[in-house]
Design a protein around this motif. Structure first.
Motif, short mmCIF file in Angstrom:
data_model
loop_
_atom_site.label_atom_id
_atom_site.label_comp_id
_atom_site.label_asym_id
_atom_site.label_seq_id
_atom_site.Cartn_x
_atom_site.Cartn_y
_atom_site.Cartn_z
N GLY A 37 6.60 16.18 10.49
CA GLY A 37 5.42 15.89 9.69
C GLY A 37 4.77 14.62 10.15
N ALA A 38 4.13 13.92 9.22
CA ALA A 38 3.39 12.71 9.56
C ALA A 38 4.30 11.71 10.24
N ILE A 39 5.51 11.59 9.73
CA ILE A 39 6.40 10.55 10.23
C ILE A 39 6.71 10.79 11.71
N ALA A 40 6.99 12.02 12.03
CA ALA A 40 7.27 12.35 13.42
C ALA A 40 6.05 12.09 14.30
N LEU A 41 4.86 12.41 13.76
CA LEU A 41 3.65 12.25 14.57
C LEU A 41 3.31 10.80 14.85
N VAL A 42 3.57 9.90 13.89
CA VAL A 42 3.20 8.51 14.12
C VAL A 42 4.31 7.68 14.76
N THR A 43 5.49 8.25 14.89
CA THR A 43 6.57 7.48 15.52
C THR A 43 7.06 8.22 16.76
N ALA A 44 6.09 8.77 17.49
CA ALA A 44 6.45 9.60 18.65
C ALA A 44 7.30 8.85 19.67
N ALA A 45 7.13 7.51 19.74
CA ALA A 45 7.87 6.75 20.75
C ALA A 45 9.32 6.50 20.35
N ALA A 46 9.59 6.59 19.03
CA ALA A 46 10.95 6.34 18.56
C ALA A 46 11.84 7.53 18.91
N VAL A 105 8.25 17.18 2.03
CA VAL A 105 8.48 17.97 3.24
C VAL A 105 7.69 17.40 4.43
N GLY A 106 7.02 16.26 4.20
CA GLY A 106 6.38 15.58 5.32
C GLY A 106 5.06 16.18 5.74
N ASP A 107 4.32 16.75 4.78
CA ASP A 107 2.98 17.22 5.13
C ASP A 107 2.17 16.03 5.64
N PRO A 108 1.39 16.22 6.72
CA PRO A 108 0.64 15.09 7.27
C PRO A 108 -0.32 14.45 6.25
N PHE A 109 -0.87 15.24 5.32
CA PHE A 109 -1.79 14.69 4.32
C PHE A 109 -1.10 14.28 3.02
N PHE A 110 -0.06 15.01 2.63
CA PHE A 110 0.62 14.74 1.35
C PHE A 110 2.14 14.71 1.57
N PRO A 111 2.62 13.61 2.22
CA PRO A 111 4.01 13.58 2.67
C PRO A 111 5.06 13.68 1.55
N PHE A 112 4.70 13.30 0.32
CA PHE A 112 5.72 13.34 -0.75
C PHE A 112 5.71 14.64 -1.54
#
Ligand code: TRP
Ligand code: ZN
Length: 447
Positions: A9-18, A41-48
């Motif tokens: 989700g969003a977390i994976a997309l913004v921490t691609a380098a980790a 579930v980590g939706d890019p718009f509504f992560p919670f």
């Protein structure tokens, strides 16, 4: 029911380098003896929104709404299945005093965290695949949920009851939910309101009975739907008109005093056209709730759209088309909203074309010519809206509709209509993405 579980989700997309979870030596959550389900579930718009680790099959909601105090008193029973070993899991709920939580009949400890989390620790951890029942009793004055674009949703108080709409994140404002569009479930919704008032909900009416000054309206949605599509709008509805489509599907049209159902005149014709073009109607009931909702938009709550004010025929065409595209075939992630709104806008165009109005091709050209080249209409692609405040932007609706019309003109009539039927047949009661649509279009058209 889950067709797919979104892990990236969003977390994976913004921490691609980790380093990714697989690259790390740490065990994955499900490899731990008993994990804690994720808060979203980590939706890019509504992560919670939504919760990890389980899948709801059925919701049984028993609600009582006191018009004098606005207190909503509810008991929700969720029949679910654990998808992993769970020591603890979350349910989405916004506001309310939770008075009791029982898992498999046993009182469980619980905590409230964040804006919308109810964390439940069952007395005995759940094992992978285990069926379990969660019963939550809660009470309070529902708080309206405000969206990133500033609009109101959830349990929205009206002068004579409540207008109840949950897209994209309002449902936890009136019941404990796994508010993930991928977790589809059947629903029984019973709403007790002061005698003389009407409570509507999804599906078919099982009964309405008055006792001790309260009327309880029991509704059943027997086909799976996402939690955001639930409704319980209630108030003064002197006319609850019932009828049926030719195939027997029941129609319920509820109209508040002072409003009219003129826009519903061609309801049967609209269903007939979309059934012919897209495939059989997906649900056991259809209809409309026309109310003074105070939210300034209509919503395609499954089987009975909620209309804020007397709707135009075009709005009715739009909302009915969502039963196929949105309610039966549902996005996996909110940024793919054009799969709902673009399809609904194009459905308005094809209804007009098939009923002797201007063609969808003409509607495309009109929409194209109406926006100068420098308009920001052209800078946001419909499947890349950038932020949740743009969820209901013109790009999703109009550019989404234009995308389908351009595809129609490119691949040709027969492949295009075969594509729409295939898309619906392969994904109804399930979820899909833009990438799935592109793949289906390539497969069906051979282009
Ligand atoms: N999905 C609705 C429709 O087009 C529109 C909608 C839902 C909406 N929530 C909204 C529009 C908030 C604007 C703001 O049928
Ligand atoms: Zn729409």
């Amino acid at each position: 029911m889950h067709r797919s579980i979104i892990v990236a989700g969003a977390i994976a997309l913004v921490t691609a380098a980790a380093p990714t979870a697989t690259a790390q030596a740490a065990p994955s959550p499900s490899a731990k003896p008993f994990a804690e389900g994720a808060a979203g579930v980590g939706d890019p718009f509504f992560p919670f929104a939504g919760n990890g680790g389980y899948d709801v099959g059925h919701y049984d909601l028993a609600l009582k709404y006191d018009y004098s105090t606005q207190v909503l008193d509810g008991t929700a029973t969720l029949q679910a299945r654990a998808l992993q070993k769970l020591r603890r899991f979350n349910v989405d709920l916004r506001g309310f005093d939770v008075t009791s939580v029982r898992v498999n009949g046993k009182a469980s400890t619980f905590a409230r965290t964040g804006e919308q989390e109810l964390e439940i620790t069952p007395r005995t951890p759940l094992i992978t695949g285990q069926a379990f029942t969660v019963r939550v009793s809660y009470k309070g004055v529902p708080q309206t949920v405000i969206d990133p674009d500033g609009s109101s949703e959830g349990w929205v108080k009206t002068t004579d009851g409540a207008f109840v709409v949950g897209e994209p994140q309002g449902s936890p404002g009136w019941f404990p939910a796994n508010d993930d569009p991928n977790d589809k479930a059947t629903f029984d919704i019973a709403v007790a309101v002061p005698a003389g008032k009407t409570a509507l909900a999804n599906g078919v009416l099982l009964s309405s009975a008055t006792d001790g000054g309260w009327t309880t309206w029991r509704w059943r949605q027997a086909q799976p739907m996402s939690a955001y599509l639930a409704t319980a709008t209630n108030g003064d509805f002197p006319s609850l008109v019932t009828g049926a489509l030719p195939d027997g599907t029941l129609i319920y049209n509820a109209i508040a005093p002072g409003l009219n159902g003129d826009g519903l005149a061609r309801q049967k014709e609209i269903h007939a056209l979309f059934s012919e073009l897209f495939g059989p109607y997906p649900f056991g009931a259809t209809g409309a709730i026309i109310d003074d909702g105070g939210v300034d938009y209509a919503l395609e709550t499954a089987t009975k759209a909620n209309y804020d004010g007397s709707p135009s025929e075009q709005t009715v065409v739009h909302e009915i088309s969502h039963e196929w595209f949105g309610n039966a075939v549902t996005l996996e992630q909110w940024p793919d909203i054009w799969l709902h709104e673009g399809f609904a806008r194009w459905s308005q165009w094809i209804f007009t074309e098939k009923t002797d109005g201007p063609t969808a091709a003409a509607a495309f050209r009109k929409a194209y010519n109406a926006r100068p080249a420098e308009s920001d209409f052209w800078t946001l692609p419909p499947a890349d809206l950038g932020e949740p405040a743009n969820l209901f932007a013109a790009q999703a609706y109009v550019r989404g509709g234009m995308t389908l019309q351009a595809l129609r003109e490119t691949i040709g009539e027969v492949p295009f209509f075969r594509l729409l039927r295939t898309w619906y047949a392969e994904n109804r009661y399930a979820n899909a993405s833009t990438a799935d649509f592109v793949a289906t279009a390539e497969r069906v058209s051979g282009q």
